[in-house]
Design an enzyme around this catalytic site. Structure first.
Site, PDB file in Angstrom:
ATOM      1  N   GLU A 125       4.488  -0.410   2.042  1.00  0.00           N
ATOM      2  CA  GLU A 125       4.662  -0.519   0.589  1.00  0.00           C
ATOM      3  C   GLU A 125       4.579  -1.954   0.091  1.00  0.00           C
ATOM      4  O   GLU A 125       4.594  -2.199  -1.109  1.00  0.00           O
ATOM      5  CB  GLU A 125       6.007   0.067   0.121  1.00  0.00           C
ATOM      6  CG  GLU A 125       6.204   1.541   0.401  1.00  0.00           C
ATOM      7  CD  GLU A 125       7.529   2.062  -0.147  1.00  0.00           C
ATOM      8  OE1 GLU A 125       8.214   1.302  -0.882  1.00  0.00           O
ATOM      9  OE2 GLU A 125       7.890   3.204   0.157  1.00  0.00           O
TER      10      GLU A 125
ATOM     11  N   GLU B 265       0.834  -1.204   0.000  1.00  0.00           N
ATOM     12  CA  GLU B 265       0.000   0.000   0.000  1.00  0.00           C
ATOM     13  C   GLU B 265       0.866   1.249   0.000  1.00  0.00           C
ATOM     14  O   GLU B 265       2.027   1.215   0.386  1.00  0.00           O
ATOM     15  CB  GLU B 265      -0.942   0.015   1.202  1.00  0.00           C
ATOM     16  CG  GLU B 265      -0.379  -0.527   2.509  1.00  0.00           C
ATOM     17  CD  GLU B 265       0.826   0.215   3.056  1.00  0.00           C
ATOM     18  OE1 GLU B 265       0.828   1.461   2.971  1.00  0.00           O
ATOM     19  OE2 GLU B 265       1.747  -0.418   3.563  1.00  0.00           O
TER      20      GLU B 265
END
Length: 353
Positions: free
Chosen positions: A314, A171
């Site tokens: 991430e 994300e």
């Protein structure tokens, strides 16, 4: 979406047992390769064969903005979401570096970035331009939460059609540890002290405010813990909802899927509340430094593979776990058995718990 959720089935117990029997026949003390053995059996069961194909690996990064940053409890300005999303597409960020090192790809999805951005590699699936500030109003409409979940399902289905058979979840969204903490608290009844951490890095004063804001928002909205979509729509995020869909889509497509850190784990928890069979497809990568992560792992009865003090997000834990999955499958497919090594195994003692 409901037909996808309702038609998820468990991995093959028969194949898992056959894979474990082969692992036990390998020229080594029983259980001596630990988690590599259980991962190999799990992936075999998911794949439906004791000789799974080599893994083609990809981490899906869901990018979205969060209205809760208006409360001053995030680690960075909101515009960093769009900036870092573009940097991912330029192959400049942590997830890109670690994916390159582990032979994995990255796909970046705009599921709810506030500004409009463009790049040839961007998967444009914007549900809405960021969530509302859930300290004051619901983060999104229920149909928007459903659309975001369905988007994640569809992205995984598309990747599976391309031949990817190991998926990671990542994300990019400033403020998303706040919504993840709120989701976790709503689903489990955990306190703010148990669930809320400093995310990417905030002061002690900001942390105290973060706990107060999230607790007050939950009291305001009263999300129903028996209705995961109600929780997502009231205090969730578009990136988290997209990752929920990734977990559901992977389970439906019979593809193992890796959990990254706290935000990814919160999405996995929601997916498992929607269908408990999703748990059988999950591989947790690393132990996040966020306090709620350990509690979510306990809820899911999972144990992360790595303890590296990571807290970037991430999806950065995923490519590291991919390498472990590759090693486990190499053991299963190429290591010699006792018979092949011409070793009598009558001396073996099974000391596994």
């Amino acid at each position: 979406m409901k037909p996808i959720i309702d038609t998820i089935t468990a991995p093959s117990a028969e194949i898992r047992a056959a894979a474990q029997a082969r692992i036990d026949s390998l020229a080594k003390p029983l259980g001596s390769l630990g988690r590599l053995e259980s991962i190999a059996a799990q992936v075999a069961a998911i794949s439906g064969t004791i000789t799974p194909a080599p893994r083609r690996k990809c981490t899906i990064v869901m990018s979205a903005d969060h209205g809760i940053v208006e409360e001053g409890i995030a680690c960075a300005p909101q515009e960093v979401t769009a900036i870092q999303t573009i940097n991912m597409l330029k192959n400049l960020t942590g997830i890109c570096v670690l994916s390159n090192a582990n032979g994995a790809d990255v796909r970046v999805v705009d599921i709810g970035i506030k500004p409009n951005i463009s790049h040839p590699g961007l998967i444009a699936r914007k549900v809405r331009p960021g969530t509302a500030n859930f300290a004051k109003e619901a983060a999104m409409e229920r149909h928007e939460a459903e659309q975001a979940v369905l988007t994640g399902i569809q992205v995984v289905q598309e990747l599976a059609h391309e031949g990817y058979n190991l998926i990671g979840t990542g994300e990019m969204g400033i403020g998303n540890t706040s919504c993840s903490s709120a989701i976790f608290m709503a689903l489990t009844g955990a306190s703010a002290d148990e669930a809320v951490g400093k995310g990417g890095g905030i002061t002690d004063e900001a942390l105290a405010r973060k706990k107060q804001v999230i607790s007050a928002a939950l009291a305001l909205h009263q999300p129903d813990p028996a209705d995961p979509l109600d929780v997502l729509s009231k205090v969730g995020g578009l990136d988290v909802a997209g990752m929920v869909g990734c977990f559901l889509g992977a389970a439906h497509s019979k593809v193992p899927v890796v959990i990254d850190g706290f935000i990814s784990a919160a999405a996995a928890l929601v997916a498992c509340r929607l269908n408990p069979l999703v748990r059988e497809y999950l591989i947790p990568s690393h132990r996040s430094a966020e306090p709620g992560y350990v509690r979510i792992m306990a809820e899911l009865q999972l144990e992360p593979l790595l303890h590296l003090d990571m807290r970037l997000g991430e999806g950065t834990g995923c490519p590291l776990a991919f390498g472990i999955v590759d090693a486990a499958l190499s053991m299963l497919s190429t290591m010699a058995t006792f018979d092949e090594a011409m070793i009598n195994r009558d001396y073996l003692v099974d000391i596994r718990p």
